[in-house]
Design a protein around this motif. Structure first.
Motif, PDB file in Angstrom:
ATOM      1  N   GLY A 160     -39.977  95.243  28.735  1.00  0.00           N
ATOM      2  CA  GLY A 160     -39.052  94.225  28.270  1.00  0.00           C
ATOM      3  C   GLY A 160     -37.615  94.608  28.549  1.00  0.00           C
ATOM      4  O   GLY A 160     -36.691  94.075  27.924  1.00  0.00           O
ATOM      5  N   ALA A 182     -42.767  91.144  31.798  1.00  0.00           N
ATOM      6  CA  ALA A 182     -43.644  92.101  31.125  1.00  0.00           C
ATOM      7  C   ALA A 182     -44.396  91.494  29.951  1.00  0.00           C
ATOM      8  O   ALA A 182     -45.495  91.948  29.615  1.00  0.00           O
ATOM      9  N   MET A 236     -35.534  93.849  30.824  1.00  0.00           N
ATOM     10  CA  MET A 236     -34.589  92.865  31.355  1.00  0.00           C
ATOM     11  C   MET A 236     -34.244  91.763  30.347  1.00  0.00           C
ATOM     12  O   MET A 236     -33.648  90.752  30.719  1.00  0.00           O
TER      13      MET A 236
HETATM   14  O1  MOO Z   1     -39.503  96.004  31.309  1.00  0.00           O
HETATM   15 MO1  MOO Z   1     -39.627  94.439  32.324  1.00  0.00          MO
HETATM   16  O2  MOO Z   1     -38.133  93.779  31.719  1.00  0.00           O
HETATM   17  O3  MOO Z   1     -40.211  93.343  31.041  1.00  0.00           O
HETATM   18  O4  MOO Z   1     -41.193  94.983  32.669  1.00  0.00           O
END
Ligand code: MOO
Ligand SMILES: Nc1nc2c(c(=O)[nH]1)N[C@H]1C(S)=C(S)[C@@H](COP(=O)(O)OP(=O)(O)OC[C@H]3O[C@@H](n4cnc5c(N)ncnc54)[C@H](O)[C@@H]3O)O[C@H]1N2
Length: 330
Positions: free
Chosen positions: A270, A289, A272
């Motif tokens: 998470g 994600a 981004m």
């Molecule tokens: O960490 Mo990304 O932003 O969700 O895979």
């Protein structure tokens, strides 16, 4: 004056504090209450819980008993939706009297615990709670403390009040935007809608729409504007959050917000996550994600959006320690 006397000499006198027993059958709790008048028939029971001596008498002027010391400061520390009963074994327990999110003022909590005799142990701030849940256990460490110490704790409480509170969840109007040409043209099936529906299902909400959009800035902005006109409290965008040339969602959130609060946070998965605010509406970009990981940065903040907390950049950037969520279950 407080005096230490043999249990036999305490007969006819009131106990100075609650006496705790721990039994082989798993019992741990109060065996004799503060104020109980010791009787001859109590002697064996007292010895069975290890008491050869007892405190009797009264505190000197300027000192405060453990239970009075914790009870006296309670109202200076708590805010809305928290209740408590009289202390027992020197400890007070603050409980939720509503469902919501537990919020503690960390600086205030640190000062309370750093002051001297007082200790407050809490569940983690921003935990989702139900009415009746335990939130905070507070007590002083010694049997009594100085009056001055009590007043210092009250002052810290008043400076930060509330140090502990439960914010109720609100019913939110939610607009959802799923971006990506591959989904818009039905080249692949959308996997985000069931994920977001499931996450929202815990909260009272109204879905204003779930729109699939191509990777086209104006198209997406027009859909988002429509949600704003319909008084959305929360607009959730999925996809297009990272570094590819087609990843335009963060730019859209930035352009449409009065203030971009954060773009990218020290939490994985998470990373981004992007959050802006327009009037009182949160615009939230959820990275890819969340489709394959059950718990991501979005799940950390969803309760805070529903509690309508006023989120600052620091609320996101402070999460680096513990931000590697791999393996964390909901
Ligand atoms: O960490 Mo990304 O932003 O969700 O895979
Ligand atoms: N070189 C780098 N690669 C990646 C970075 C980076 O910084 N540099 N960041 C990684 C992070 S973190 C994420 S998260 C992912 C992807 O993020 P996006 O939110 O931009 O996702 P997309 O590019 O739009 O799609 C990626 C992948 O997921 C599929 N997808 C997206 N939305 C849906 C949906 N609603 N239903 C089904 N499938 C969906 C999409 O088709 C792609 O296959 O990037 C990392 N990589």
């Amino acid at each position: 004056m407080l005096r230490k006397v043999k249990v036999e000499e305490a007969i006819g006198k009131p106990l100075f504090h609650d006496l705790t027993g721990i039994m082989a059958d798993g019992f741990k709790g109060v065996v004799f209450k503060r104020g109980h008048i010791v009787e001859e028939s109590d002697i064996e029971k007292l010895k069975n819980i290890g008491k050869e001596n007892l405190f009797v008498g009264e505190l000197d002027y300027g000192f405060v008993h453990e239970e009075d010391a914790i009870k006296e400061v309670a109202d200076d520390l708590i805010g809305e939706n928290i209740c408590y009963k009289d202390p027992s074994e020197g400890k007070i327990t603050f409980k939720a009297n509503s469902d919501g999110i537990f919020v503690t003022n960390r600086k205030g909590l640190f000062e309370l615990n750093n002051e001297g005799d007082y200790t407050f142990a809490t569940i983690p701030s921003y935990t989702k709670v139900f009415s009746g849940d335990n939130l905070v256990g507070g007590r002083i460490v010694p049997l009594f403390t100085k009056r001055e110490e009590v007043e210092n704790i009250k002052r810290i409480g008043q400076r930060y009040r509330p140090i502990f509170e439960v914010k109720k969840f609100h019913k939110l109007r939610v607009g959802i935007i799923i971006t990506g040409n591959e989904i818009y043209t039905a080249r692949i099936d959308d996997l985000f809608e069931p994920v977001i529906r499931e996450k929202l299902s815990f909260y009272d909400h109204e879905i204003l729409g779930i729109e699939k959009c191509p990777d086209d800035m104006n198209y997406i902005k027009n859909v988002a504007k429509g949600y704003l006109e319909r008084k959305a409290d929360l607009i959730v965008f999925s996809g297009g959050m990272s570094v590819d040339p087609d990843d335009i969602t963060p730019t859209i959130i930035k352009d449409m917000s009065d203030k971009l609060i954060i773009q990218g946070i020290p939490v994985q998965p998470g990373n981004m996550l992007t959050v802006g605010i327009k009037d009182k509406t949160y615009l939230v970009g959820v990275p890819g994600a969340s489709i394959h990981s059950k718990f991501t940065s979005f799940d950390i903040f969803l309760p805070r959006f529903f509690a309508k907390l006023d989120l600052k950049k620091e609320d996101f950037t402070e999460l680096g320690e513990g931000g590697l969520l791999a393996g964390r279950k909901c």
